[in-house]
Design a protein around this motif. Structure first.
Motif, PDB file in Angstrom:
ATOM      1  N   CYS A 176       0.810  -1.223   0.000  1.00 58.65           N
ATOM      2  CA  CYS A 176       0.000   0.000   0.000  1.00 58.65           C
ATOM      3  C   CYS A 176       0.844   1.275   0.000  1.00 58.65           C
ATOM      4  O   CYS A 176       1.932   1.325   0.571  1.00 58.65           O
ATOM      5  N   GLU A 179      -1.450   6.948   1.603  1.00 56.31           N
ATOM      6  CA  GLU A 179      -2.806   7.472   1.442  1.00 56.31           C
ATOM      7  C   GLU A 179      -3.809   6.334   1.280  1.00 56.31           C
ATOM      8  O   GLU A 179      -4.910   6.359   1.846  1.00 56.31           O
ATOM      9  N   GLU A 180      -3.427   5.318   0.525  1.00 62.17           N
ATOM     10  CA  GLU A 180      -4.299   4.168   0.288  1.00 62.17           C
ATOM     11  C   GLU A 180      -4.561   3.396   1.577  1.00 62.17           C
ATOM     12  O   GLU A 180      -5.699   3.007   1.873  1.00 62.17           O
ATOM     13  N   GLY A 182      -4.265   4.559   4.673  1.00 65.78           N
ATOM     14  CA  GLY A 182      -5.070   5.414   5.545  1.00 65.78           C
ATOM     15  C   GLY A 182      -6.535   5.399   5.157  1.00 65.78           C
ATOM     16  O   GLY A 182      -7.420   5.364   6.025  1.00 65.78           O
ATOM     17  N   GLU A 183      -6.804   5.428   3.863  1.00 65.83           N
ATOM     18  CA  GLU A 183      -8.188   5.382   3.385  1.00 65.83           C
ATOM     19  C   GLU A 183      -8.859   4.062   3.760  1.00 65.83           C
ATOM     20  O   GLU A 183     -10.051   4.018   4.057  1.00 65.83           O
ATOM     21  N   ARG A 186      -9.808   4.339   7.361  1.00 67.87           N
ATOM     22  CA  ARG A 186     -10.939   5.259   7.481  1.00 67.87           C
ATOM     23  C   ARG A 186     -12.229   4.615   6.980  1.00 67.87           C
ATOM     24  O   ARG A 186     -13.299   4.786   7.585  1.00 67.87           O
ATOM     25  N   ASN A 214       3.044   4.182   6.414  1.00 68.09           N
ATOM     26  CA  ASN A 214       1.717   3.566   6.385  1.00 68.09           C
ATOM     27  C   ASN A 214       1.123   3.452   7.788  1.00 68.09           C
ATOM     28  O   ASN A 214      -0.074   3.694   7.989  1.00 68.09           O
ATOM     29  N   SER A 217      -0.085   6.835   8.755  1.00 65.36           N
ATOM     30  CA  SER A 217      -1.336   7.133   8.057  1.00 65.36           C
ATOM     31  C   SER A 217      -2.496   6.380   8.686  1.00 65.36           C
ATOM     32  O   SER A 217      -3.610   6.908   8.809  1.00 65.36           O
ATOM     33  N   ASN A 221      -5.884   7.995  10.799  1.00 63.48           N
ATOM     34  CA  ASN A 221      -7.234   7.749  10.288  1.00 63.48           C
ATOM     35  C   ASN A 221      -8.062   6.853  11.200  1.00 63.48           C
ATOM     36  O   ASN A 221      -9.115   6.372  10.780  1.00 63.48           O
TER      37      ASN A 221
END
Length: 407
Positions: A176, A179-180, A182-183, A186, A214, A217, A221
């Motif tokens: 990953c 950002e991926e 963390g998303e 979330r 990661n 992140s 989140n």
């Protein structure tokens, strides 16, 4: 706003030990576990009990010896694994079984030759069975980084309903982007019924050098636990480094996070793990590498000597390291040379420094680094003995001092 605590789950003794060539006996594991307790970790993953009698014994002995952290044992989603894990933890003051199964389509198809429905069933049964032995059950969705988010959310919801208290979202292959990842955390926080009753945990591998990013992140989140290892050791390229994630949190108050780690014990814990495992810490490793607080560029050296913060975002003493070091190379300037001579007890005036510096450059062009012995030789070559330089012997007594020569 009140700061949020991030729990530190240390898996040095389990995932960290999976480094090729690293084998820890029970005595060494106990030594490390006691140091981790002093360090302030919240969870110690002590081993994978079914993997060998030695691992079972180590988990049992650590359970007897450790009081504060939760002692965790790994298992696959198999009844025999879970039974052995539960039995190994019977002496633990606080115990956790960490059970789970691969959830990505890649794992389901090629590793298990199974279907999503069957994997879901195994996940539920494993958590239910683990609850027979301990109250605290962590479920890992192996290869969650490559697992479809909707399926991952569904499996999380079902294991929560069946008693999971922590859910581990591993980026097993280090696949990953921050950002991926963390998303993904979330998405689970926003779409899984009951998610706020449990803790989400990050478990990131460093195949692309993104494990710490990661993990950061993930906690930004909604994750409340980070799984990591001392020195970042672990399978393949390793795991999230405990010292990195802890010091990122420690040095950035805007994150509004904290851990219970006693940071001044980081350096000695790193050293202990390195010696016990035989895994040397790379020189440029963040926080604990030998070069982490070393400076060889003249520009950097001049700045650091004027004010440490010019080129260091962390005070080495905050992690239990020695003060910064000035390494003399052909890139070093006069300020660094004068500083190193002062450390040896020689205080050079401007004219003496110019003479010594010109000789120093001739030496430095031929060598990677100039050490103390060579500094003494350079001083003799400069023929400054007549100046009776200020000098401390090894016992720190003052031998001679010519006030006219003191800078």
């Amino acid at each position: 706003m009140e700061k949020k605590k991030i729990k530190i789950f240390d898996t040095t003794l389990r995932d960290g030990e999976q480094v090729p060539g690293c084998k820890l006996n029970t005595q060494k594991k106990l030594k490390i576990a006691k140091k981790l307790e002093l360090l302030g970790v919240d969870v110690i993953e002590a081993g994978f009990p079914i993997s060998s009698p030695g691992d079972y014994y180590s988990v049992q002995e650590i359970s007897k010896s450790i009081s504060e952290p939760i002692i965790c044992a790994l298992s696959r989603a198999l009844e025999k694994d879970i039974e052995i894990a539960g039995d190994s933890l019977k002496y633990a003051k606080k115990s956790r079984i960490h059970t789970g199964i691969g959830t990505s389509d890649c794992h389901i198809r090629y590793k298990f030759n199974s279907t999503r429905e069957k994997i879901m069933e195994r996940a539920i049964l494993s958590v239910r069975y683990a609850k027979k032995f301990v109250e605290d059950v962590e479920f890992y969705a192996e290869d969650a980084g490559r697992t479809d988010n909707i399926f991952l959310a569904k499996i999380c919801e079902y294991v929560i309903k069946n008693g999971a208290t922590v859910i581990n979202i591993p980026d097993t292959t280090g696949y990953c982007l921050p950002e991926e990842y963390g998303e993904k955390i979330r998405f689970l926080m926003e779409n899984v019924h009951g998610i706020h009753k449990i803790e989400l945990s990050t478990h990131c591998h460093n195949d692309l050098g993104l494990a710490t990013a990661n993990s950061l992140s993930g906690i930004m989140n909604g994750a409340k636990q980070v799984e990591c290892t001392i020195n970042g050791i672990g399978e393949r390229a390793g795991n999230t480094s405990l010292e990195e994630i802890v010091m990122i949190i420690n040095q950035n108050p805007n994150l509004n996070l904290f851990t219970n780690i006693k940071t001044k014990l980081i350096f000695q814990t790193s050293d202990l793990v390195s010696k016990c495992t035989g895994m040397k810490v790379q020189a440029n490793k963040a926080i604990v590498g030998i070069n982490a607080f070393s400076h060889s560029s003249g520009i950097h050296q001049d700045g650091i000597l004027k004010k440490r913060e010019t080129y260091e975002s962390i005070n080495p003493k905050d992690v239990g390291s020695h003060d910064f070091s000035i390494v003399l190379t052909a890139r070093s300037g006069r300020a660094a040379l004068a500083y190193r001579y002062q450390k040896l007890g020689y205080f050079l005036n401007k004219n003496s420094l110019e003479l010594v510096y010109s000789i120093f450059l001739n030496y430095a062009d031929k060598k990677k680094e100039i050490v103390d012995k060579e500094l003494e030789i350079i001083l003799k070559e400069a023929n400054l003995e007549k100046d009776k330089l200020f000098h401390h012997e090894n016992d720190h007594s003052i031998v001679e001092k010519n006030k006219l020569n003191v800078v």
